[in-house]
Design a protein around this motif. Structure first.
Motif, PDB file in Angstrom:
ATOM      1  N   GLU A 223       0.379  -0.846   0.275  1.00 54.69           N
ATOM      2  CA  GLU A 223      -0.067  -0.489  -0.252  1.00 54.69           C
ATOM      3  C   GLU A 223       0.403   0.894  -0.052  1.00 54.69           C
ATOM      4  OE1 GLU A 223      -2.285  -3.133   1.192  1.00 54.69           O
ATOM      5  OE2 GLU A 223      -0.499  -2.303   2.396  1.00 54.69           O
ATOM      6  N   GLU A 224       2.430   1.266  -0.086  1.00 51.43           N
ATOM      7  CA  GLU A 224       3.190   2.253   0.362  1.00 51.43           C
ATOM      8  C   GLU A 224       3.506   2.411  -1.104  1.00 51.43           C
ATOM      9  OE1 GLU A 224       5.106   2.821   4.724  1.00 51.43           O
ATOM     10  OE2 GLU A 224       5.423   0.697   4.009  1.00 51.43           O
ATOM     11  N   ILE A 225       3.531   1.759  -1.600  1.00 48.39           N
ATOM     12  CA  ILE A 225       4.206   1.651  -2.879  1.00 48.39           C
ATOM     13  C   ILE A 225       2.951   2.259  -3.744  1.00 48.39           C
ATOM     14  CG2 ILE A 225       5.231   0.977  -4.500  1.00 48.39           C
ATOM     15  CD1 ILE A 225       6.952   0.878  -2.203  1.00 48.39           C
ATOM     16  N   ALA A 226       1.555   1.786  -3.939  1.00 52.77           N
ATOM     17  CA  ALA A 226       0.843   2.330  -3.880  1.00 52.77           C
ATOM     18  C   ALA A 226       0.631   3.742  -4.429  1.00 52.77           C
ATOM     19  CB  ALA A 226      -0.569   1.350  -3.626  1.00 52.77           C
ATOM     20  N   TRP A 227       0.559   4.089  -2.915  1.00 55.51           N
ATOM     21  CA  TRP A 227       0.213   5.661  -2.652  1.00 55.51           C
ATOM     22  C   TRP A 227       1.020   6.349  -3.919  1.00 55.51           C
ATOM     23  CZ3 TRP A 227       2.693  10.352  -1.539  1.00 55.51           C
ATOM     24  CH2 TRP A 227       1.416  10.551  -0.915  1.00 55.51           C
ATOM     25  N   TRP A 228       2.009   5.711  -3.747  1.00 59.35           N
ATOM     26  CA  TRP A 228       3.099   6.792  -4.725  1.00 59.35           C
ATOM     27  C   TRP A 228       2.498   6.556  -6.035  1.00 59.35           C
ATOM     28  CZ3 TRP A 228       6.747  10.794  -3.374  1.00 59.35           C
ATOM     29  CH2 TRP A 228       6.974  10.506  -2.497  1.00 59.35           C
ATOM     30  N   ILE A 229       2.582   5.783  -6.546  1.00 56.27           N
ATOM     31  CA  ILE A 229       2.045   5.015  -7.814  1.00 56.27           C
ATOM     32  C   ILE A 229       0.599   6.135  -8.208  1.00 56.27           C
ATOM     33  CG2 ILE A 229       0.581   3.437  -9.422  1.00 56.27           C
ATOM     34  CD1 ILE A 229       2.599   1.747  -8.374  1.00 56.27           C
TER      35      ILE A 229
END
Length: 254
Positions: A223-229
């Protein structure tokens, strides 16, 4: 000057590959939660159904972008459901760790096809529609070229190549209104090593070794990576193109 005409994720049509698990699932769900319509692409119907559960804005599609007709199937499906394409997230990837001397040819071909060739031809298939919408391509990458990564020479090479592609496409497509960005995660809790055939014990050992090298002292959550995407698709990111955004807990500067 900001691009105020660029829509926020709400109302946008998004393709996410590798959406059955991990970063791809989290990204598809985050886009949907912010009001986008999402085509969640993957090879396994059961995991895609879990991604789409309780989110009617997510439309699962079982497809393999490495098949010769895979990119056309994905783009045709997106147009049939949404009528447009605003964002393409090239996330699907596999890894088959091996040191030089033990690298398997078939495993190498599979990594190249999934991690590099598939994204190229999917983006090419979607390009006219991304131009029409002044859209965005996000390539999910990983390792940086100035660090060695034992046992991962092929996988790392595909990700470094995808960063080069990001920079090149950003230059090629800027005048046509399409932005291109890489989001480069650090070590993240995903099933990718299990899919590569590693045992739970091997995965735990590798995770602990890596954790000790990460300044923030932990692995990332998908979810932390998805936030940036998803943030790269915001109107406030309209001046961002050709960038490699490292979300790695500091491992590349340690």
């Amino acid at each position: 000057m900001s691009n105020d005409s660029e829509p926020a994720p709400a109302g946008r049509a998004v393709i996410v590959t590798g959406a059955g698990t991990g970063i791809g699932r989290a990204t598809a769900q985050r886009f949907a939660d912010e009001g986008a319509s999402v085509l969640a692409v993957g090879r396994t119907g059961t995991t895609l159904a879990q991604t789409a559960r309780d989110r009617p804005a997510i439309h699962p599609l079982v497809a393999d972008v490495t098949d010769p007709d895979g990119p056309a199937r994905v783009v045709d499906a997106a147009l049939a459901v949404f009528g447009r394409i605003d964002v393409l997230v090239n996330n699907a990837a596999i890894t088959r760790p091996a040191p030089l001397g033990q690298i398997d040819r078939a495993d190498t071909a599979a990594q190249l096809a999934t991690n590099l060739v598939g994204p190229v031809f999917l983006a090419q298939q979607a390009l006219p529609h991304l131009v029409a919408s002044s859209g965005l391509i996000v390539n999910v990458t990983s390792v940086q070229p100035f660090r060695g990564w034992p046992n991962n020479s092929v996988y790392g090479a595909t990700k470094v190549a995808l960063d080069f592609i990001t920079r090149t496409w950003a230059v090629e497509l800027a005048e046509r209104g399409v932005r291109v960005v890489s989001v480069a995660p650090g070590v993240t809790h995903t099933p990718v090593l299990a899919h590569a055939g590693l045992s739970p014990e091997q995965i735990a050992e590798a995770g602990e070794q890596l954790r000790r090298r990460i300044p923030l002292g932990r692995l990332a959550q998908p979810e932390e990576i998805a936030w940036w995407i998803v943030r790269t698709a915001r109107p406030e990111a309209g001046y961002l193109t050709g960038a490699v955004i490292q979300v790695d807990g500091g491992i590349n500067v340690a």
